[in-house]
Design an enzyme around this catalytic site. Structure first.
Site, short mmCIF file in Angstrom:
data_model
loop_
_atom_site.label_atom_id
_atom_site.label_comp_id
_atom_site.label_asym_id
_atom_site.label_seq_id
_atom_site.Cartn_x
_atom_site.Cartn_y
_atom_site.Cartn_z
N HIS A 147 1.86 4.71 -2.85
CA HIS A 147 2.02 6.16 -2.63
C HIS A 147 3.43 6.60 -3.01
O HIS A 147 3.63 7.62 -3.68
CB HIS A 147 1.78 6.50 -1.15
CG HIS A 147 0.38 6.26 -0.68
ND1 HIS A 147 -0.73 6.71 -1.36
CD2 HIS A 147 -0.10 5.64 0.44
CE1 HIS A 147 -1.82 6.37 -0.69
NE2 HIS A 147 -1.46 5.72 0.40
N HIS A 192 0.83 -1.21 0.00
CA HIS A 192 0.00 0.00 0.00
C HIS A 192 0.86 1.26 0.00
O HIS A 192 0.67 2.17 -0.83
CB HIS A 192 -0.91 -0.02 1.23
CG HIS A 192 -1.79 1.19 1.35
ND1 HIS A 192 -3.08 1.21 0.87
CD2 HIS A 192 -1.57 2.43 1.88
CE1 HIS A 192 -3.62 2.40 1.09
NE2 HIS A 192 -2.72 3.15 1.71
N GLU A 193 1.83 1.31 0.91
CA GLU A 193 2.67 2.50 1.00
C GLU A 193 3.60 2.63 -0.21
O GLU A 193 3.92 3.75 -0.63
CB GLU A 193 3.49 2.47 2.30
CG GLU A 193 2.66 2.48 3.57
CD GLU A 193 1.71 3.67 3.66
OE1 GLU A 193 2.02 4.74 3.08
OE2 GLU A 193 0.65 3.52 4.29
#
Length: 454
Positions: A26, A22-23
């Site tokens: 980003h 997920h990170e």
């Protein structure tokens, strides 16, 4: 103790992998769009490991609490930014760039789920054919005309191969159409069509197994009280018992199944039992004295033997699905889409009160689920990772301040009105978001604790 340790380690691995994915979404999109990244952290709290890139100056951190992570970017709202770095500050990027960076986290969760499901199908998925063992009288399944021995073949236009397929499609199609067209194969081999009324979504989405609620008991291997493989130093083998012996009675009590036999043995540490067995069609009376062993604070009896497994019955009903590379990715895409749609529908039903809030699970349940799936094999664990990743992706897309979806909502407003949402409104939204998330976590922990003590 070992089970708890496996669950804990599996939970840490699962959450760490999904948070990192997920990170990373980003992180990579921010760098591609020219935003200066200061730190990439998996976990919160005390730093366990840190690496600073000599080229970019980015800090890569692994922290002690693996329940989340973050990507820290250069931002004038958080600290002063040098004039030469201002074009690389997050807040100075266009609203479309900021939207893409924030949306990339959940997007990578869905991409990871596709890869996890595809890998699962390439390894091979095992399951039991959806054969019905029992139908409860006057139940929904009974009223639809389902009978013991029937095998489910199709639910609406979806073919089902295993009980997992059947359960998920019954929920999904039940929510969508209410009454589902169900095709079954009878024990005689005939195909028949029946309509199953699943319009009562409150019943379908209440806590518990959906199959049980509509009156279906799937076929499962029933473990008879029949002796199988002996352990080294087995008390039963030393006292003349053989593999294949069927236990009929113990001290005058009829033995119902393997679990009943285990309980009787546990209750007789170093105590002689009179046992009636069936061996090669002959009834024999024997004596058995279980060894006394310590289990926690209790002393229990143990005889050192596994149950006899009817492998022919299992193999006759076992379905193995294994796909090539291209078909696996096609199925991975379809499975991710189906699970995402189903999760969104269930969320909607939770909001309207049509689904029980007891279905919400917290970290304790997730850890238990991860531990069980890890022990069942890599394919099952990958399926668990995919489900958790999809759930985190959808949760983060909810239009709640503090989550990615809250930021995306602000950016959509900014696109329409041509200016950023005021800091006052964002601050108030942040307070509301904290309250909503705290309430959700408390409910999840409460459900977890209730399950532990029930």
């Amino acid at each position: 103790m070992n089970g708890i340790l496996v669950s804990l380690l599996s939970f840490i691995v699962a959450i760490s992998v999904i948070v990192t994915i997920h990170e990373f979404g980003h992180y990579i999109v921010a760098r591609l769009l020219g935003v200066k990244v200061l730190r990439f952290s998996v976990g919160f709290g005390r730093t366990l490991f840190k690496y600073i890139s000599p080229r970019s100056g980015i800090e890569y951190v692994v922290a002690a609490l693996p329940l989340g992570g973050y990507v820290k970017m250069l931002d004038e709202r958080e600290e002063p930014v040098a004039a030469h770095d201002q074009p690389r500050a997050f807040n100075n990027k266009s609203v479309y760039a900021r939207f893409a960076i924030v949306a990339a986290g959940p997007l990578f969760n869905f991409i990871f789920a596709i890869f996890a499901y595809a890998s699962m199908y390439m390894i091979g998925v095992q399951g039991l054919a959806p054969e019905i063992a029992k139908v409860e009288p006057n139940s929904i399944a009974y009223q639809a005309g389902l009978l013991p021995g029937d095998v489910l073949v199709r639910i609406n236009d979806r073919q089902v191969a295993t009980w997992e397929d059947a359960a998920l499609n019954l929920i999904g199609e039940g929510i969508k159409t209410g009454v589902v067209a169900l095709q079954k194969k009878t024990p005689a081999g005939d195909l028949e069509q029946h309509n199953l009324d699943l319009s009562d979504t409150r019943l379908l989405l209440a806590e518990g197994d959906p199959l049980t609620k509509i009156g279906i008991t799937p076929w499962r291997l029933q473990l008879a009280a029949k002796l199988g493989e002996f352990a080294r130093g087995s008390a039963a083998q030393a006292q003349g018992f053989l593999a294949g012996d069927l236990i009929l009675q113990a001290d005058g009590v009829a033995v119902k199944d393997w679990l009943h036999w285990v309980e009787l043995v546990k209750n007789h540490p170093n105590k002689e039992m009179n046992v009636v067995i069936l061996r090669q069609q002959q009834r024999l009376v024997m004596t058995l004295t279980p060894k006394a062993v310590q289990q926690g604070n209790d002393t229990i009896g143990r005889i050192g033997v596994k149950p006899w497994i009817d492998r022919e019955a299992i193999e006759a009903r076992q379905i193995v699905t294994q796909e090539n590379f291209f078909e696996a990715f096609s199925r991975g895409w379809s499975k991710t889409l189906d699970m995402s749609v189903l999760t969104v529908k269930l969320l909607g039903k939770l909001i309207t009160g049509e689904a029980s809030t007891k279905n919400i699970s917290g970290p304790i349940s997730i850890a238990e689920f991860a531990g069980i799936s890890a022990q069942m094999g890599l394919a099952t664990f990958l399926s668990t990772l995919a489900i958790i990743s999809i759930s985190i992706g959808i949760l983060n897309l909810l239009p709640v301040p503090m989550l990615d979806g809250g930021h995306l909502m602000y950016y959509l407003v900014e696109m329409v009105k041509g200016s950023q949402v005021s800091e006052t409104i964002q601050l108030q939204g942040q307070k509301i978001g904290i309250m909503l998330l705290a309430g959700l976590m408390l409910l999840a922990f409460y459900n977890d604790i209730q399950r532990l003590f029930s």
